[in-house]
Design an enzyme around this catalytic site. Structure first.
Site, short mmCIF file in Angstrom:
data_model
loop_
_atom_site.label_atom_id
_atom_site.label_comp_id
_atom_site.label_asym_id
_atom_site.label_seq_id
_atom_site.Cartn_x
_atom_site.Cartn_y
_atom_site.Cartn_z
N CYS A 52 0.84 -1.21 0.00
CA CYS A 52 0.00 0.00 0.00
C CYS A 52 0.87 1.25 0.00
CB CYS A 52 -0.90 0.00 1.23
SG CYS A 52 -1.74 1.59 1.53
N SER A 163 -8.87 5.20 -5.17
CA SER A 163 -7.74 4.54 -5.82
C SER A 163 -6.91 3.70 -4.86
CB SER A 163 -6.84 5.59 -6.49
OG SER A 163 -6.33 6.50 -5.53
N HIS A 168 -8.51 7.38 3.88
CA HIS A 168 -7.93 8.70 3.68
C HIS A 168 -8.97 9.62 3.06
CE1 HIS A 168 -7.59 6.96 -0.36
NE2 HIS A 168 -7.46 8.20 -0.84
#
Length: 350
Positions: A52, A163, A168
């Site tokens: 990630c 995405s 976040h």
């Protein structure tokens, strides 16, 4: 108001914030569904994902390296849509081919170092820490003399175009006021000029009095399915006190705001026992140097799910060519959201 007719007969509802209409067709909830069905995302998300690009210590897609952050993490978007040093230009050919350069800044805020920890499963203190960062970022961007609007938003889930699954949000700061906030500003200004009061203060008073579209509330905030909602389980979060931005939070309001955000997102996840996708954002006063006393702070939640975790609403056909349309009434949606637990389904299954 003929409540029974609103639940049975096709009708239009007016959105006073955007001055647009939505068509409500409650009788269509009886139709069978043979359309697209989405797969339900897996709930098995690791605490840390070495692949990630938002996890602590990892390399980002643009080549930068994340610090081993322990709380929230803010950075300039590696693939930003706006640039602070964009050259100034303007095109105008007969008023038909019109373009202007647009300056801006784009930032990303990771809520937590944990890859698996989104708002509904964060503690109130952890969410309050994120709110403090939102407030600080709003203040710092608003102080730039060319910034006119600061948009904080979260796209949750692949259905909303996220995405990266690491929880976040984003902040885009514009040199001009975008379309929807501009419409809301005009509505606020016209309402206070004609009625000498705040549009959303008056609206919230109506909703709290009726109760039928209120999903949850505390001493500082209320979450309602707006009378004019477009998306099936759309929510409008309103401050009970009149103020214009996160920078104006006072006393215990940051903690109360954290509480309402957590309760709203837990209810969303519990509705279909899935990671409920949505686009969410705060509408705050313009940052053009004026006081904008007419502006009332609020948040919009726009989720696409309709009948289950596997069936989503699409904006197509008449909705793209005419105006938005919905089947489930806002009152029915509020009742369903109001019935679900505020204990997250993953915590109940432990």
């Amino acid at each position: 108001m003929s409540d029974s007719l609103l639940q049975q007969v096709p009708h239009r509802r007016f959105n006073p914030l955007t001055r647009e209409w939505v068509l409500v067709s409650p009788h269509r909830m009886q139709r069978p569904w043979q359309g697209r069905v989405e797969k339900t995302p897996s709930a098995n998300v690791p605490v840390y994902d070495p692949g990630c690009y938002l996890c602590p210590g990892n390399s980002r897609a643009g080549g930068a390296h994340n610090p081993r952050y322990a709380g929230t993490f803010v950075f300039e978007n590696d693939y930003r849509a706006l640039l602070p040093d964009a050259p100034v230009f303007e095109v105008d050919e007969a008023g038909l081919l019109v373009a202007r350069s647009e300056r801006g800044r784009c930032r990303v805020i990771c809520f937590s170092p944990r890859h698996d920890l989104a708002i509904p499963r964060m503690s109130p203190a952890e969410i309050a820490a994120v709110i403090d960062v939102w407030s600080s970022e709003f203040r710092s961007l608003a102080e730039m003399n060319w910034v006119r609007h600061v948009q904080i938003f979260e796209n949750r889930g692949v259905l909303m175009g996220a995405s990266n699954p690491h929880p976040h949000c984003q902040i885009w700061a514009n040199a001009s006021l975008p379309n929807i906030p501009a419409r809301e500003l005009a509505a606020f200004q016209e309402y206070v000029k004609g009625r000498k009061s705040c549009l959303l203060c008056d609206y919230l008073r109506l909703e709290l009095g009726r109760g039928e579209r209120v999903v949850c509330a505390n001493d500082g905030f209320a979450a309602v399915v707006p009378f004019w909602a477009v998306w099936p389980f759309e929510l409008l979060v309103l401050s009970k006190r009149h103020f214009g931005s996160l920078a104006d939070l006072a006393g215990a309001e940051a903690q109360l705001f954290a509480d309402i955000l957590r309760r709203v997102t837990i209810r969303y996840d519990n509705l279909f026992e899935t990671e409920f996708p949505y686009s969410m954002g705060f509408h705050q006063r313009p940052t053009d140097g004026q006081a904008h006393e007419e502006w009332h702070f609020h948040a919009h939640y726009f989720p696409p799910l309709l009948r289950s975790a596997a069936v989503q609403k699409f904006m197509v056909g008449y909705e793209m060519l005419g105006n938005p349309q919905r089947d489930i009434t806002p009152e029915s949606a509020a009742a369903r959201l109001g019935e679900v637990s505020e204990v997250h389904f993953l915590d109940r299954k432990k």
